[in-house]
Design a protein around this motif. Structure first.
Motif, mmCIF file in Angstrom:
data_model
loop_
_atom_site.group_PDB
_atom_site.id
_atom_site.type_symbol
_atom_site.label_atom_id
_atom_site.label_comp_id
_atom_site.label_asym_id
_atom_site.label_seq_id
_atom_site.Cartn_x
_atom_site.Cartn_y
_atom_site.Cartn_z
ATOM 1 N N LEU A 25 48.808 5.737 24.883
ATOM 2 C CA LEU A 25 49.042 5.508 23.258
ATOM 3 C C LEU A 25 47.975 6.664 22.638
ATOM 4 O O LEU A 25 47.039 6.979 23.242
ATOM 5 C CB LEU A 25 48.923 4.202 22.851
ATOM 6 N N SER A 26 48.314 7.238 21.361
ATOM 7 C CA SER A 26 47.608 7.996 20.733
ATOM 8 C C SER A 26 46.660 7.114 20.074
ATOM 9 O O SER A 26 46.838 5.779 20.010
ATOM 10 C CB SER A 26 48.466 8.848 19.663
ATOM 11 N N ALA A 27 45.409 7.618 19.464
ATOM 12 C CA ALA A 27 44.178 6.937 18.797
ATOM 13 C C ALA A 27 44.764 6.050 17.805
ATOM 14 O O ALA A 27 44.038 4.878 17.678
ATOM 15 C CB ALA A 27 43.122 8.064 18.554
ATOM 16 N N PRO A 28 45.678 6.686 16.740
ATOM 17 C CA PRO A 28 45.900 5.660 15.662
ATOM 18 C C PRO A 28 46.771 4.287 16.383
ATOM 19 O O PRO A 28 46.378 3.189 15.852
ATOM 20 C CB PRO A 28 46.701 6.690 14.895
ATOM 21 N N GLU A 29 47.693 4.659 17.377
ATOM 22 C CA GLU A 29 48.286 3.556 17.990
ATOM 23 C C GLU A 29 47.377 2.614 18.494
ATOM 24 O O GLU A 29 47.725 1.046 18.403
ATOM 25 C CB GLU A 29 49.487 4.161 18.835
ATOM 26 N N GLN A 30 46.511 3.189 19.243
ATOM 27 C CA GLN A 30 45.401 2.010 19.938
ATOM 28 C C GLN A 30 44.749 1.385 18.834
ATOM 29 O O GLN A 30 44.581 0.077 19.026
ATOM 30 C CB GLN A 30 44.568 2.958 20.843
ATOM 31 N N LEU A 31 44.294 2.379 17.885
ATOM 32 C CA LEU A 31 43.523 1.457 16.719
ATOM 33 C C LEU A 31 44.561 0.109 16.057
ATOM 34 O O LEU A 31 43.916 -0.916 16.016
ATOM 35 C CB LEU A 31 43.213 2.465 15.558
ATOM 36 N N GLU A 32 45.899 0.489 15.762
ATOM 37 C CA GLU A 32 46.717 -0.450 15.281
ATOM 38 C C GLU A 32 46.697 -1.778 15.962
ATOM 39 O O GLU A 32 46.474 -2.714 15.684
ATOM 40 C CB GLU A 32 48.002 0.123 15.301
ATOM 41 N N LEU A 33 46.749 -1.493 17.416
ATOM 42 C CA LEU A 33 46.934 -2.735 18.245
ATOM 43 C C LEU A 33 45.684 -3.530 18.474
ATOM 44 O O LEU A 33 45.373 -4.673 18.029
ATOM 45 C CB LEU A 33 47.075 -2.296 19.719
ATOM 46 N N ILE A 34 44.270 -2.821 18.333
ATOM 47 C CA ILE A 34 43.066 -3.256 18.670
ATOM 48 C C ILE A 34 42.884 -4.238 17.301
ATOM 49 O O ILE A 34 42.308 -5.350 17.395
ATOM 50 C CB ILE A 34 41.779 -2.219 18.682
ATOM 51 N N LEU A 35 43.138 -3.559 16.044
ATOM 52 C CA LEU A 35 42.837 -4.348 14.950
ATOM 53 C C LEU A 35 43.960 -5.646 14.991
ATOM 54 O O LEU A 35 43.515 -6.588 14.251
ATOM 55 C CB LEU A 35 43.131 -3.472 13.487
ATOM 56 N N ALA A 36 44.934 -5.349 15.560
ATOM 57 C CA ALA A 36 45.863 -6.613 15.412
ATOM 58 C C ALA A 36 45.756 -7.768 16.345
ATOM 59 O O ALA A 36 46.139 -8.716 16.119
ATOM 60 C CB ALA A 36 47.520 -6.164 15.480
ATOM 61 N N VAL A 96 37.533 5.334 16.766
ATOM 62 C CA VAL A 96 36.916 4.808 15.594
ATOM 63 C C VAL A 96 36.921 5.861 14.343
ATOM 64 O O VAL A 96 36.928 5.434 13.175
ATOM 65 C CB VAL A 96 35.174 4.976 16.175
ATOM 66 N N GLN A 97 37.080 7.363 14.806
ATOM 67 C CA GLN A 97 37.542 8.219 13.692
ATOM 68 C C GLN A 97 38.681 7.925 12.841
ATOM 69 O O GLN A 97 38.908 8.228 11.738
ATOM 70 C CB GLN A 97 37.429 9.444 14.152
ATOM 71 N N ALA A 98 39.901 6.931 13.722
ATOM 72 C CA ALA A 98 41.124 6.756 13.147
ATOM 73 C C ALA A 98 40.888 5.507 12.065
ATOM 74 O O ALA A 98 41.983 5.365 11.447
ATOM 75 C CB ALA A 98 42.208 6.879 14.094
ATOM 76 N N ALA A 99 39.942 4.967 12.449
ATOM 77 C CA ALA A 99 39.758 3.661 11.465
ATOM 78 C C ALA A 99 39.122 3.703 10.044
ATOM 79 O O ALA A 99 38.366 4.992 9.996
ATOM 80 C CB ALA A 99 38.781 2.601 12.393
ATOM 81 N N LEU A 126 36.689 3.446 7.181
ATOM 82 C CA LEU A 126 35.080 3.243 7.162
ATOM 83 C C LEU A 126 34.535 1.993 7.459
ATOM 84 O O LEU A 126 33.536 1.763 8.208
ATOM 85 C CB LEU A 126 34.468 3.875 5.977
ATOM 86 N N GLU A 127 35.051 0.966 7.023
ATOM 87 C CA GLU A 127 34.372 -0.327 6.867
ATOM 88 C C GLU A 127 34.414 -0.852 8.084
ATOM 89 O O GLU A 127 33.588 -2.124 8.308
ATOM 90 C CB GLU A 127 34.960 -1.346 5.644
ATOM 91 N N VAL A 128 35.480 -0.727 9.011
ATOM 92 C CA VAL A 128 35.568 -1.362 10.387
ATOM 93 C C VAL A 128 34.869 -0.521 11.435
ATOM 94 O O VAL A 128 34.751 -0.982 12.637
ATOM 95 C CB VAL A 128 36.904 -1.583 10.597
ATOM 96 N N ARG A 129 34.341 0.701 11.143
ATOM 97 C CA ARG A 129 33.850 1.644 12.229
ATOM 98 C C ARG A 129 32.705 0.872 12.920
ATOM 99 O O ARG A 129 32.683 0.789 14.130
ATOM 100 C CB ARG A 129 33.478 2.936 11.682
ATOM 101 N N GLU A 130 31.912 0.437 12.460
ATOM 102 C CA GLU A 130 30.536 -0.096 12.814
ATOM 103 C C GLU A 130 30.951 -1.218 13.771
ATOM 104 O O GLU A 130 30.530 -1.475 14.725
ATOM 105 C CB GLU A 130 29.539 -0.390 11.919
ATOM 106 N N SER A 131 31.703 -2.071 13.234
ATOM 107 C CA SER A 131 32.151 -3.212 14.020
ATOM 108 C C SER A 131 32.676 -2.852 15.425
ATOM 109 O O SER A 131 32.607 -3.538 16.513
ATOM 110 C CB SER A 131 32.933 -4.207 13.186
ATOM 111 N N LEU A 132 33.826 -1.946 15.220
ATOM 112 C CA LEU A 132 34.475 -1.183 16.499
ATOM 113 C C LEU A 132 33.457 -0.777 17.594
ATOM 114 O O LEU A 132 33.207 -0.936 18.653
ATOM 115 C CB LEU A 132 35.480 -0.185 16.146
#
Lengths: 440, 440
Positions: free
Chosen positions: A45-56, A78-81, A83-89
């Motif tokens: 998956l692309s980074a934004p798609e991975q992010l979408e899954l991880i957050l869900a 992390v860059q696709a996320a 700002l407020e969730v970057r540190e937690s990722l």
């Protein structure tokens, strides 16, 4: 292929359906992917798609998937996320990877440093071939992503040479690494632009290129699979700029309506303000038009021919500059070539234009008693306008590159606007010479 | 880097200077490249450049260089050669490679079959990991180009699965290959178009994709380094088509003047013939223009605004279709979105246009007693023309794709021409409504 589970979702089937699925459908289907292939699917998956899954996913699962990613890929997520969730990722990563990710975050996304993976296969020059192969086996069991090349480093991490796995496999087992390694290694530095990096790949056909600092100390590698993406992105940016807008930086259907409007309205407004000069120019010729309305009939034909020929020329040169087929110092060569091309193309169009006007005059008496003079006015103007189009269209990218802008910003519509205004001036000047005493 | 020879030419320096050198200079410099790196340098050249060198070298040397090439690369060189020397070039190859090259020549250049290398690393499912690794070492000592993946084949050459070198290195030596291999392999067939192949690479980040026939028998592999080139070429083709010409298929400065002229004149003529309709359309409005010359002043402004907005829309959709971000069935979604975008963009430009006309009227009394009505004619026309531009610009690529043409042929200038004619009709229709009884 043999089926692994009783009712699995095949990763490549899901991959095809992916763009059409909603977020919830994606999450649900992802859970149905058999465990054995879920990793590969996730990595594809692309980074934004991975992010979408991880957050869900449930917080407990996030760690598993974040830790599956290589440091450079984790940074992309992390860059696709927001700002407020970057540190937690970042917090989900293990200590070592988190440190590497922090270092990578400091690089600009479009530089070699931002593309590179800090984990690569390394060997020592004094190792035997057999020692090197077992050392590589050990490294892949730990965290190294790619072993297509092994980099030969001294104890201060200076890059001495490179051996491909193929060379190691071919060499006799007792030889030393520094007897078979290549010393003339193509490298990039951390701040090399990704477009320059992609040229090196397409020129040389490498699988990976090492990134070194000012003292030739090795920092990481950029691999060709990341570059295919870069090449696509750069081409998309150029195509969108040629089409007369800011680069969207995301797929069409995923960009918000207002964000898209903003990227298009900006350029459209610049071009509109430029085109207002045509109204001003036309104002100067208002009297001529009033006396010879027949002249106005050919205005769209003439200015669009200039625009089209200019758009061809500028597109050709923008792409040639982007691929380094043409360099800044070739401008004079290009100028002569385009002037000749403009003369030839303009003459062809001019002749067709004259024939068309005389034919209509013969058939329908469309253009009044001075039709022959009008025909030659149009014909000659076409030669002038097309030559101006090819010349200004081809030179504008050089000028923009020279003063430090991206030549792709000399978008085709921009050239068309420039040519429209000059085309009107050329047309009415030719008309005032040929038609003086007749219509004007 | 350590220097190998006393006065060598560094391959990467020569590579940089290459485009600027004449044929003779290239041949002379190539002879000065140290023996140890000449092979790599030769392999880094493009097929036409390799051909140029081979033809310029003494016949005795030709064999050495032709035989250095993998079968797929040898075929590229042969395909770049004039017909009359092709057989003699094939004759330089060894018997086995010549047979493979003949088979590859039968594939279309733009299909997976034409890109593939028939030599790949293979293992049997029942081998142990250790046996597989030594069998791979043996294969690289012979002629296999890449060993990043090993393909697991049964005795009839059916593809059962794939193992990466990394997986082999990580697995415990006593396991069997079929215990660690991946069974769900993404494959392409020999006639898969290269654009589709490149999408698979950029989606999945693979290093290589296997090519199989209808019975899943393995025929060869396509590697990612060949794909970077393909992606660049496809993007260049699309950009040139968007710019309103046939794809050049070669670097700008290397295309003959007449060949280039032909590729540009064809489209330019089509567009010119299309633009002639503007003269016809204008003919219908000749009386209106004679009565209200002020209307003619805004013709270039209005038609070019339609053209620019149409060119933005068509460029966006062409690229999105090429990258499969948007599919054929999304047309209705896109149509609604573009209609809304056109309304918004047209309203913005319309307002600016009205302000500009009223301002000039206030300052210079440029546009006569009916200036306010003229301003609203121009403003309303802009809304209509821009909406027509975004709608037709975005739909034309779908129509072309639907009837089997390349959407990139719906080049921006083509849309601009379409919009020019309709823009004139819209403008004069609005004018006849608003200005009836006043100017008209």
């Amino acid at each position: 292929m043999t089926i692994v589970d009783p009712e699995p979702i095949f990763p490549h089937e899901l991959r095809d359906a992916w763009p059409a699925l909603s977020r919830d459908e994606r999450v649900e289907s992802f859970k149905l992917v058999p465990h054995a292939t879920a990793d590969d699917f996730f990595l594809s998956l692309s980074a934004p798609e991975q992010l979408e899954l991880i957050l869900a996913l449930a917080p407990a699962e996030r760690r598993t998937w974040m830790r599956l990613l290589a440091p450079d890929d984790a940074v992309d997520v992390v860059q696709a996320a927001p700002l407020e969730v970057r540190e937690s990722l970042l917090g989900e990563l293990d200590e070592a990877t988190r440190r590497e990710a922090h270092a990578l975050l400091a690089y600009a996304e479009d530089d070699a440093g931002g593309l590179m993976n800090p984990r690569f296969a390394r060997v020592r020059p004094e190792m035997t071939i057999d020692e090197a192969i077992s050392y590589l086996r050990k490294q892949t069991r730990e965290k190294v992503e790619t072993v297509y090349y092994a980099y030969v480093l001294d104890s201060q991490q200076h890059l001495l040479g490179v051996v491909s796995l193929r060379q190691l496999f071919q060499a006799s087992p007792g030889k030393r690494v520094d007897e078979v390694m290549r010393r003339d290694v193509v490298t990039v530095s951390e701040d090399t632009d990704q477009e320059a990096v992609s040229h090196l790949f397409s020129e040389h056909g490498f699988m990976a290129i090492p990134v070194v600092d000012g003292e030739k100390r090795m920092k990481g590698i950029v691999t060709v699979d990341d570059i295919v993406q870069v090449v696509q992105e750069e081409a998309t940016e150029d195509i969108q700029k040629v089409g007369g807008m800011e680069a969207l930086d995301a797929p069409y259907l995923e960009v918000g309506f207002l964000a898209m409007l903003k990227k298009r309205a900006g350029w459209l407004m610049v071009l509109f303000l430029g085109e207002m000069l045509t109204a001003t120019a036309m104002g100067y010729f208002e009297e001529e038009i009033a006396r010879a309305v027949v002249l106005s009939l050919f205005i769209p034909l003439i200015i669009s021919s200039g625009g089209n020929s200019g758009s061809q020329a500028t597109t050709l040169i923008i792409r040639s500059l982007a691929l380094s087929e043409v360099r800044l110092r070739d401008w004079w060569l290009v100028a002569r070539r385009e002037l000749a091309a403009g003369l030839a193309l303009g003459t062809i169009l001019g002749c067709v234009g004259i024939v068309r006007i005389l034919l209509w005059q013969g058939l329908f008496h469309s253009y009044g008693e001075h039709a022959v003079k009008v025909a030659f006015t149009v014909g000659l103007s076409l030669v002038g306008v097309v030559m101006f189009g090819t010349l200004s269209g081809s030179m504008l990218p050089f000028v923009l590159r020279r003063v430090g802008f991206d030549p792709a910003s000399a978008s085709a519509p921009f050239v068309a606007t420039l040519v429209d205004v000059s085309g009107l001036v050329i047309y009415f000047t030719v008309a005032s010479v040929i038609l003086r005493g007749a219509l004007l």
